[in-house]
Every structure is written in C-alpha cells, then in structure tokens.
Design a protein around this motif. Sequence first.
Motif: not given
Length: 67
Positions: A37, A39-40, A42-43
């Motif tokens: 994802s 979000k993952e 970007d982390y």
Amino acid sequence: NPEKYEEAMEKTGTRPMIMRGKTVRGFLFVSEDAVQSKKEFDYWINLCLEYNDQAKSSKTKRRRNKA
C-alpha cells in the motif's frame, strides 16, 4: 536509523540483511509484500529519509588501474 532497527524488524515482510554470510547490523531487507500500500511504502521511504541527514557517508575505495 540503528535506533529504530528493532522496531522496523517487527514489521511484516522484513528480515536481517545478510552479506557474505554475516548479518549487517542496521540494515534490513524489506520484501515486496511489505510495501503493497502507499501507506506502507511511505513508511519505509520516510524512515530512510529521516535518517539520511544523520548518516555518515561511507569511505570511498581507491580503484587500482589495471594495465
């Protein structure tokens, strides 16, 4: 960031980075499954960029000219 190594290793899809049979402390392998994802993804990118200003540059190796 070596201080966040243990936290990062707890994430799904990570394992220690092993080079020449030795575990490289502070580095880890992040599998494709760990960045499915935005979000993952970007982390992990932000984790690297966060530490970028603190990281010391590695020594450059002199190459020998082969004749």
